[in-house]
Design a protein around this motif. Structure first.
Motif, short mmCIF file in Angstrom:
data_model
loop_
_atom_site.label_atom_id
_atom_site.label_comp_id
_atom_site.label_asym_id
_atom_site.label_seq_id
_atom_site.Cartn_x
_atom_site.Cartn_y
_atom_site.Cartn_z
N ASN A 11 0.85 -1.19 0.00
CA ASN A 11 0.00 0.00 0.00
C ASN A 11 0.88 1.24 0.00
O ASN A 11 1.65 1.47 0.94
N ILE A 12 0.77 2.04 -1.03
CA ILE A 12 1.62 3.21 -1.21
C ILE A 12 0.76 4.47 -1.16
O ILE A 12 -0.22 4.59 -1.91
N LEU A 13 1.12 5.39 -0.29
CA LEU A 13 0.36 6.64 -0.15
C LEU A 13 1.12 7.78 -0.83
O LEU A 13 2.28 8.04 -0.52
N SER A 14 0.44 8.45 -1.75
CA SER A 14 0.99 9.65 -2.37
C SER A 14 0.34 10.88 -1.74
O SER A 14 -0.88 10.97 -1.64
N ILE A 15 1.19 11.81 -1.33
CA ILE A 15 0.73 13.09 -0.78
C ILE A 15 1.20 14.15 -1.75
O ILE A 15 2.40 14.45 -1.83
N ALA A 16 0.29 14.71 -2.53
CA ALA A 16 0.72 15.59 -3.62
C ALA A 16 -0.44 16.39 -4.17
O ALA A 16 -1.60 16.23 -3.74
N GLY A 17 -0.14 17.26 -5.12
CA GLY A 17 -1.16 18.06 -5.77
C GLY A 17 -1.79 17.33 -6.94
O GLY A 17 -1.30 16.30 -7.40
N SER A 18 -2.89 17.88 -7.42
CA SER A 18 -3.63 17.28 -8.52
C SER A 18 -3.30 17.96 -9.84
O SER A 18 -3.18 19.19 -9.91
N ASP A 19 -3.16 17.16 -10.89
CA ASP A 19 -2.97 17.68 -12.24
C ASP A 19 -4.15 17.23 -13.09
O ASP A 19 -4.26 16.05 -13.44
N PRO A 20 -5.05 18.13 -13.43
CA PRO A 20 -6.24 17.71 -14.18
C PRO A 20 -5.96 17.15 -15.56
O PRO A 20 -6.78 16.42 -16.11
N SER A 21 -4.77 17.44 -16.12
CA SER A 21 -4.44 16.86 -17.42
C SER A 21 -3.90 15.44 -17.31
O SER A 21 -3.71 14.76 -18.31
N GLY A 22 -3.64 14.98 -16.07
CA GLY A 22 -3.34 13.58 -15.82
C GLY A 22 -1.90 13.15 -15.96
O GLY A 22 -1.58 11.99 -15.73
N ALA B 257 -7.42 9.95 8.30
CA ALA B 257 -8.44 8.99 7.89
C ALA B 257 -7.81 7.77 7.24
O ALA B 257 -8.20 6.62 7.51
N VAL B 258 -6.82 7.99 6.39
CA VAL B 258 -6.17 6.87 5.71
C VAL B 258 -5.38 6.02 6.70
O VAL B 258 -5.53 4.79 6.75
N SER B 259 -4.53 6.66 7.50
CA SER B 259 -3.65 5.89 8.38
C SER B 259 -4.39 5.21 9.53
O SER B 259 -3.87 4.26 10.12
N ALA B 260 -5.59 5.69 9.86
CA ALA B 260 -6.37 5.04 10.91
C ALA B 260 -6.92 3.69 10.46
O ALA B 260 -7.30 2.86 11.29
N ASP B 261 -6.95 3.46 9.15
CA ASP B 261 -7.62 2.27 8.63
C ASP B 261 -6.71 1.38 7.79
O ASP B 261 -6.91 0.17 7.73
N VAL B 262 -5.69 1.94 7.15
CA VAL B 262 -4.90 1.20 6.18
C VAL B 262 -3.43 1.17 6.58
O VAL B 262 -2.87 2.20 6.97
N GLN B 263 -2.83 0.00 6.49
CA GLN B 263 -1.38 -0.11 6.69
C GLN B 263 -0.68 0.56 5.52
O GLN B 263 -0.92 0.23 4.36
N ILE B 264 0.21 1.48 5.82
CA ILE B 264 0.94 2.20 4.78
C ILE B 264 2.35 1.65 4.71
O ILE B 264 3.10 1.71 5.68
N ASP B 265 2.73 1.11 3.54
CA ASP B 265 4.03 0.47 3.39
C ASP B 265 5.10 1.42 2.89
O ASP B 265 6.29 1.17 3.07
N ASN C 33 4.06 17.25 8.31
CA ASN C 33 5.13 17.01 9.27
C ASN C 33 4.58 16.46 10.57
O ASN C 33 5.11 15.49 11.15
N ASP C 34 3.50 17.05 11.07
CA ASP C 34 2.88 16.57 12.31
C ASP C 34 2.37 15.15 12.17
O ASP C 34 2.54 14.31 13.07
N TRP C 35 1.77 14.86 11.03
CA TRP C 35 1.21 13.53 10.83
C TRP C 35 2.30 12.46 10.76
O TRP C 35 2.11 11.33 11.23
N LEU C 36 3.45 12.80 10.18
CA LEU C 36 4.53 11.83 10.07
C LEU C 36 5.01 11.32 11.42
O LEU C 36 5.60 10.23 11.52
#
Length: 480
Positions: free
Chosen positions: A8-19, A69-77, A94-97
């Motif tokens: 399970n990989i979590l990406s923390i980033a901005g959105s690009d509508p062009s994909g 919400a994500v880390s409360a439910d899913v193991q992050i690898d 930073n606080d969440w890490l």
């Protein structure tokens, strides 16, 4: 909770509508490398392949709510961090890490490929950099993080990367894609220096949107399974190269289009063509060898040719056994018969050809010969890896034989040897071997495909050394 082999990989980033970049690129790269992708969006952008026209940061409190919400439910690898937009978002991440335990690949997205700034406070990143396992800045971002001018030489890039690694007690991926030259170097650097260095030929295309996002996400995904940063980087870089080569197959926008993230799944580029292109440098080096040039013009000394053949005879005995092992592992009758027949041809044909040239006597295998056969033996973990390792002994010899055929004539001292590898029969056998490897590749998962490619490249490297060993033996003997 996550389990099994899929990470399970979590990406923390901005959105690009062009994909092509940001969260969208991250999720594609994660999936393409066998991971399960999740995302926390830190900013919305208005952008396309021509540039960024607006950025709207997500409120830091809401970013934190997504993370919790994500880390409360899913193991992050593993975690990949990209665009963070402002200080409030950086502080939230930073606080969440503090609450999770997973490797972090930090791609400090500060300036888009188009030149648009995507972070309003470079200094705010410092505290986050201390938490990273690997930092993956491009050339301009590396200089900005150090508050220094951008490097113009690869040696300067490596020096800057080492200083950044020491400053934040992290590994740094030094990237040379923005430098001039026909080769794109990358290196994994620690505070002590370069751990590993890789390079690919530069593929000339304007469609490179999202390369940094793609590489860092692939790196995080592969490391989550391998737990080896060097191996993960080698595989991630190879994946990105394939995606860039296939980028022109897509038709997205009129500016800097995206790379082809799913090249390994539905791209029309033949993987065998890609492999052949990737060893272009090795093929060029073969053409420059003294052995090949003298073989072509017929001036190769009998002693040098004899030494080569003696070593090749020793190699072919083991190679025939490897072909027999491939036959035993093959999944269908056609492949079993092909590899078994190839083993028989070695024992009854090529070895007899060698004996026609060799004088009586025994020879011991050289270190070069032993290294090659040991590589073949190490490739027996799977049928697919084994036949990928076998392939260069067909393909490179066919290539050389065809190109030297014009130099062959009735009075050429090695006419029979040259003719063997320029024959229609050898062409057919080579084409069948290529098709066998292609078929195995199509059935393989991304990890196995990459191991196949590496086995192929390693064998090609051994072939170069094998052709050059007569010269090296002569030089060594003359100094004794």
């Amino acid at each position: 909770m996550g389990g099994g082999t899929v990470k399970n990989i979590l990406s923390i980033a901005g959105s690009d509508p062009s994909g092509g970049a940001g969260i969208q690129a991250d999720l594609k790269a994660i999936a393409a490398n066998g991971g399960y992708g999740m995302c926390v969006i830190t900013a919305l952008t208005a952008q396309n392949t021509q540039g960024v026209s607006a950025v709207q940061a997500i409120d830091g409190h809401f970013v934190l709510a997504q993370l919790e919400a994500v880390s409360a439910d899913v193991q992050i690898d593993a975690i990949k961090i990209g665009m963070l937009a402002n200080t409030q978002v950086i502080l939230a991440v930073n606080d969440w890490l503090d609450t999770v335990d997973a490797p972090v690949v930090l791609d400090p997205v500060m300036v888009a490929t188009s030149g648009d700034r995507l972070l309003d406070d470079d200094a705010a990143l410092d505290s986050l950099l201390d938490r990273a396992s690997v930092i993956t800045p491009n050339l301009l971002e590396l200089a900005s993080l150090l508050r220094e001018p951008a490097a113009t030489q690869w040696s300067e890039v490596l020096e800057q990367a080492q200083r950044l690694a020491a400053k934040h007690d992290a590994l740094v991926l030094a990237k040379g894609g923005h430098l001039d030259g026909e080769v794109c170097p990358d290196a994994l650097v620690s505070a002590q220096g370069v751990l590993a260095e890789f390079s690919n030929p530069r593929h000339h295309t304007k469609n490179t949107h999202g390369t940094g996002c793609t590489l860092s996400s692939a790196l995080a995904t592969i490391f989550a399974s391998s737990q080896d940063w060097v191996s993960a980087l080698e595989q991630a870089k190879a994946y990105l190269f394939r995606a860039i080569v296939a980028a022109d197959e897509l038709h997205v926008g009129s500016g800097h289009g995206p790379v082809n993230h799913f090249v390994d799944f539905f791209g029309t580029v033949d993987p065998m063509d890609q492999w052949w292109q990737q060893i272009q440098g090795l093929r060029d080096s073969i053409d420059n060898l003294e052995f090949i040039n003298q073989l072509a013009d017929g001036t190769l000394k009998a002693a040098d040719f004899g030494y080569y053949l003696a070593q090749d005879a020793l190699y072919l005995q083991r190679y025939a056994q490897v072909l027999a092992e491939a036959s035993a592992l093959a999944p269908d009758l056609e492949a079993q018969r092909f590899w078994a027949h190839s083993a028989s041809e070695i024992l009854e044909g090529e070895l007899q050809l060698h004996r026609n040239y060799l004088v009586e006597g025994s020879a011991n295998p050289s270190a070069t010969t032993l290294n090659y056969v040991n590589h073949l033996s190490a490739s027996k973990q799977s049928y697919a890896e084994l036949i990928a390792a076998i392939l260069p002994c067909y393909w490179l010899y066919q290539d050389i034989g065809k190109r030297l055929a014009s130099a062959n004539h009735e009075d050429h001292p090695y006419k029979q040897w040259l003719g063997t590898y320029a024959s229609d029969e050898f062409d057919l056998a080579t084409e069948r071997a290529i098709n066998m490897v292609r078929s195995a590749w199509q059935l393989a998962d991304p990890g196995l495909r990459e191991r196949m490619r590496l086995s192929f490249v390693r064998s090609a490297e051994h072939e170069v050394a094998f052709f050059d060993q007569a010269r090296l033996n002569r030089v060594e003997f003359s100094t004794v």
